[in-house]
Structure formats: C-alpha cells, structure tokens
Design a protein around this motif. Sequence first.
Motif, PDB file in Angstrom:
ATOM      1  N   LYS A   1       0.849  -1.190   0.000  1.00  0.00           N
ATOM      2  CA  LYS A   1       0.000   0.000   0.000  1.00  0.00           C
ATOM      3  C   LYS A   1       0.885   1.241   0.000  1.00  0.00           C
ATOM      4  CE  LYS A   1      -4.160  -1.882   2.043  1.00  0.00           C
ATOM      5  NZ  LYS A   1      -5.318  -1.578   2.916  1.00  0.00           N
ATOM      6  N   PRO A   2       1.507   1.541  -1.115  1.00  0.00           N
ATOM      7  CA  PRO A   2       2.438   2.683  -1.147  1.00  0.00           C
ATOM      8  C   PRO A   2       1.777   3.997  -0.772  1.00  0.00           C
ATOM      9  CG  PRO A   2       1.917   1.916  -3.369  1.00  0.00           C
ATOM     10  CD  PRO A   2       1.389   0.889  -2.424  1.00  0.00           C
ATOM     11  N   GLN A   3       0.449   4.081  -0.925  1.00  0.00           N
ATOM     12  CA  GLN A   3      -0.222   5.335  -0.631  1.00  0.00           C
ATOM     13  C   GLN A   3      -0.269   5.643   0.868  1.00  0.00           C
ATOM     14  OE1 GLN A   3      -1.647   2.584  -1.595  1.00  0.00           O
ATOM     15  NE2 GLN A   3      -3.613   2.233  -0.601  1.00  0.00           N
ATOM     16  N   VAL A   4      -0.058   4.615   1.747  1.00  0.00           N
ATOM     17  CA  VAL A   4      -0.156   4.881   3.182  1.00  0.00           C
ATOM     18  C   VAL A   4       1.200   5.142   3.829  1.00  0.00           C
ATOM     19  CG1 VAL A   4      -2.247   3.489   3.387  1.00  0.00           C
ATOM     20  CG2 VAL A   4      -0.033   2.447   3.909  1.00  0.00           C
ATOM     21  N   VAL A   5       2.279   4.968   3.087  1.00  0.00           N
ATOM     22  CA  VAL A   5       3.604   5.252   3.630  1.00  0.00           C
ATOM     23  C   VAL A   5       4.250   6.343   2.797  1.00  0.00           C
ATOM     24  CG1 VAL A   5       5.859   4.319   4.210  1.00  0.00           C
ATOM     25  CG2 VAL A   5       3.846   2.895   4.444  1.00  0.00           C
ATOM     26  N   SER A   6       4.189   7.524   3.272  1.00  0.00           N
ATOM     27  CA  SER A   6       4.737   8.654   2.534  1.00  0.00           C
ATOM     28  C   SER A   6       5.870   9.292   3.331  1.00  0.00           C
ATOM     29  CB  SER A   6       3.638   9.695   2.281  1.00  0.00           C
ATOM     30  OG  SER A   6       4.167  10.835   1.661  1.00  0.00           O
ATOM     31  N   ARG A   7       6.985   9.519   2.651  1.00  0.00           N
ATOM     32  CA  ARG A   7       8.105  10.174   3.320  1.00  0.00           C
ATOM     33  C   ARG A   7       7.785  11.638   3.577  1.00  0.00           C
ATOM     34  NH1 ARG A   7      14.364  10.710   1.100  1.00  0.00           N
ATOM     35  NH2 ARG A   7      14.935  12.463   2.436  1.00  0.00           N
ATOM     36  N   LEU A   8       7.153  12.288   2.606  1.00  0.00           N
ATOM     37  CA  LEU A   8       6.852  13.714   2.723  1.00  0.00           C
ATOM     38  C   LEU A   8       5.379  13.920   3.045  1.00  0.00           C
ATOM     39  CD1 LEU A   8       8.853  15.158  -0.304  1.00  0.00           C
ATOM     40  CD2 LEU A   8       9.518  15.171   2.105  1.00  0.00           C
ATOM     41  N   LEU A   9       5.106  14.725   4.057  1.00  0.00           N
ATOM     42  CA  LEU A   9       3.753  15.142   4.389  1.00  0.00           C
ATOM     43  C   LEU A   9       3.669  16.651   4.146  1.00  0.00           C
ATOM     44  CD1 LEU A   9       3.206  13.207   7.757  1.00  0.00           C
ATOM     45  CD2 LEU A   9       2.392  12.567   5.480  1.00  0.00           C
ATOM     46  N   GLN A  10       2.546  17.097   3.600  1.00  0.00           N
ATOM     47  CA  GLN A  10       2.474  18.500   3.202  1.00  0.00           C
ATOM     48  C   GLN A  10       1.058  19.030   3.339  1.00  0.00           C
ATOM     49  OE1 GLN A  10       3.967  19.144  -0.739  1.00  0.00           O
ATOM     50  NE2 GLN A  10       4.514  21.260  -0.343  1.00  0.00           N
ATOM     51  N   ALA A  11       0.955  20.286   3.735  1.00  0.00           N
ATOM     52  CA  ALA A  11      -0.311  21.024   3.742  1.00  0.00           C
ATOM     53  C   ALA A  11       0.042  22.501   3.617  1.00  0.00           C
ATOM     54  CB  ALA A  11      -1.108  20.773   5.020  1.00  0.00           C
ATOM     55  N   GLY A  12      -0.574  23.173   2.637  1.00  0.00           N
ATOM     56  CA  GLY A  12      -0.223  24.574   2.401  1.00  0.00           C
ATOM     57  C   GLY A  12       1.260  24.703   2.114  1.00  0.00           C
ATOM     58  N   ASP A  13       1.944  25.595   2.850  1.00  0.00           N
ATOM     59  CA  ASP A  13       3.391  25.746   2.662  1.00  0.00           C
ATOM     60  C   ASP A  13       4.187  25.011   3.740  1.00  0.00           C
ATOM     61  OD1 ASP A  13       2.745  27.396   4.753  1.00  0.00           O
ATOM     62  OD2 ASP A  13       3.844  29.148   4.014  1.00  0.00           O
ATOM     63  N   LEU A  14       3.496  24.140   4.495  1.00  0.00           N
ATOM     64  CA  LEU A  14       4.170  23.315   5.497  1.00  0.00           C
ATOM     65  C   LEU A  14       4.579  21.988   4.865  1.00  0.00           C
ATOM     66  CD1 LEU A  14       2.005  23.717   8.738  1.00  0.00           C
ATOM     67  CD2 LEU A  14       4.472  24.124   8.568  1.00  0.00           C
ATOM     68  N   GLU A  15       5.819  21.585   5.087  1.00  0.00           N
ATOM     69  CA  GLU A  15       6.292  20.312   4.565  1.00  0.00           C
ATOM     70  C   GLU A  15       7.139  19.605   5.613  1.00  0.00           C
ATOM     71  OE1 GLU A  15       9.550  19.410   1.398  1.00  0.00           O
ATOM     72  OE2 GLU A  15       7.648  19.560   0.308  1.00  0.00           O
ATOM     73  N   MET A  16       6.863  18.299   5.808  1.00  0.00           N
ATOM     74  CA  MET A  16       7.619  17.495   6.774  1.00  0.00           C
ATOM     75  C   MET A  16       8.241  16.318   6.049  1.00  0.00           C
ATOM     76  SD  MET A  16       6.193  15.328  10.080  1.00  0.00           S
ATOM     77  CE  MET A  16       6.168  16.730  11.193  1.00  0.00           C
ATOM     78  N   ASP A  17       9.538  16.127   6.284  1.00  0.00           N
ATOM     79  CA  ASP A  17      10.240  14.942   5.796  1.00  0.00           C
ATOM     80  C   ASP A  17      10.380  13.996   6.984  1.00  0.00           C
ATOM     81  OD1 ASP A  17      12.212  13.023   5.074  1.00  0.00           O
ATOM     82  OD2 ASP A  17      12.960  14.374   3.516  1.00  0.00           O
ATOM     83  N   ARG A  18       9.650  12.879   6.950  1.00  0.00           N
ATOM     84  CA  ARG A  18       9.609  11.987   8.102  1.00  0.00           C
ATOM     85  C   ARG A  18      10.900  11.203   8.281  1.00  0.00           C
ATOM     86  NH1 ARG A  18       3.925   9.056   6.903  1.00  0.00           N
ATOM     87  NH2 ARG A  18       3.713   8.677   9.120  1.00  0.00           N
ATOM     88  N   GLU A  19      11.686  11.045   7.237  1.00  0.00           N
ATOM     89  CA  GLU A  19      12.928  10.283   7.353  1.00  0.00           C
ATOM     90  C   GLU A  19      14.055  11.127   7.923  1.00  0.00           C
ATOM     91  OE1 GLU A  19      14.102   8.077   3.954  1.00  0.00           O
ATOM     92  OE2 GLU A  19      12.188   7.021   3.772  1.00  0.00           O
ATOM     93  N   THR A  20      14.159  12.368   7.488  1.00  0.00           N
ATOM     94  CA  THR A  20      15.233  13.239   7.990  1.00  0.00           C
ATOM     95  C   THR A  20      14.789  14.044   9.207  1.00  0.00           C
ATOM     96  OG1 THR A  20      14.614  15.099   6.548  1.00  0.00           O
ATOM     97  CG2 THR A  20      16.168  13.479   5.670  1.00  0.00           C
TER      98      THR A  20
END
Length: 232
Positions: free
Chosen positions: A125-144
């Motif tokens: 289920k590649p759609q449920v594991v995302s390295r990057l999460l984003q909303a508006g101009d907020l971006e989170m890299d879960r690995e780094t």
Amino acid sequence: MAAPNILVVEDEESLSLLLRYNLESEGYHVDVSDRGDEAELKLRENVPDLLLLDWMLPGLSGIELCRRVRARDETRNLPVIMLTARGEETERIRGLSTGADDYVVKPFSVPELMARVKAMLRRAKPQVVSRLLQAGDLEMDRETHRVHRATREIHLGPTEFKLLEFFLQSPGRVFSREQLLDGVWGHDVYVDERTVDVHVGRLRKAINKGRATDPIRTVRGAGYSLDDQFPV
C-alpha cells in the motif's frame, strides 16, 4: 493521508506492549489482541493495513487465522507478517505456504522488524507510507525529521514534531484533545488534556512567524484541526 493501521496479535503481554510502543513511535495506529478468535472478530469489523500475527495463540492458532484471512475476499490481500519461535526451515515454509508474506523468528531485532513493516506497507500500500507530508506551505520529511514552512526551516521538539505529523496525516480533520492524546502520547501514558493545549501553543509559536497565517484552527468545544487549505 491517514496513518497506517496495524493489528498486532500476540499473547505474550510484554512483547505486545513492546511492539505497540515501537509501532506507535513510528506513527502507526495500533490495535492489539491476545487471542486468535478475538482477532478474527476484529478483522471482520475492520480490516487493517497490516497484520502482525503470532504463530501460537489461544482460541485460534496463528496458522489457522492466516488461512481464514486468505480465504475471505475482504482480507485476501492483507499483508501478514508472522512472529514465531519456530526457526526451522520446514516451519518457515509452512508459514509462508499458509499465506504469510513474511516470517520473523523470535527473538528478533525490533529495528529490523520496523524496517520489514515499512517495506511491506510500501510494497502493498504505497499510498499509506509517505516520506513527505504536506499542507499549504508546510512540509515534513519523516525520514530526515526536517520541517519547513516555505523556505524557512522549523526546529521542533519531539512532541511538537509528532503532533504536527499527526495533524499532517489528516489535514482538515478535527481532533478532540482525547484523540490527540491517544495519537501522539499513546494509550498507555497518562497525560492531562491541558498538556495538549500547551504543546499546540508551542507548535503554533514555532510555525507562525511574522504575518504568516496560523494553519492550526481551534474548534470551540471540539478540539483542533490543521486546515487542509490555507493562504501561504
């Protein structure tokens, strides 16, 4: 994007708690069961994204539960990792031939198991594991573990990071303080609901600078929400 749901079926309480703690620390939603027959009922009510299944269980064995999972249309493609003390090659083959996708022998390395869980979810289920999460101009890299708002890097404490990650997994959804406590701090930790307000305040202070729009919305009588669309 909601966090993946994982059902852990393990009758050894200390191992079940260890698995739950580590999986929740990775950001997964975790449900547990210590009986095979109880787990079968849970699977009929709600199909998770992945099943961690012990071989030897009271009520219904893991092998039999795996057979039944593969026999039902609703769970036929459910990823299954079996946990067992049986390490012989013939037993591994039996487990895999029953329908398990992977096989981990106890005692196992927790980091290795977490890596296997992530790899299996990525394949199934590649759609449920995302390295990057984003909303508006907020971006989170879960690995780094890096967070940016536009071009500005935001430095967050561990709890504020997990709180923002929880919001970013379901932008637009309103969460009660109790839901945030369960999702961020975990079911087994007692924390006063006012603690949520304190950490939301810290998160707001970190992500909002100057005239930046506050993306965290306080919903009176309900809780908090991260707007899925906000001016950048």
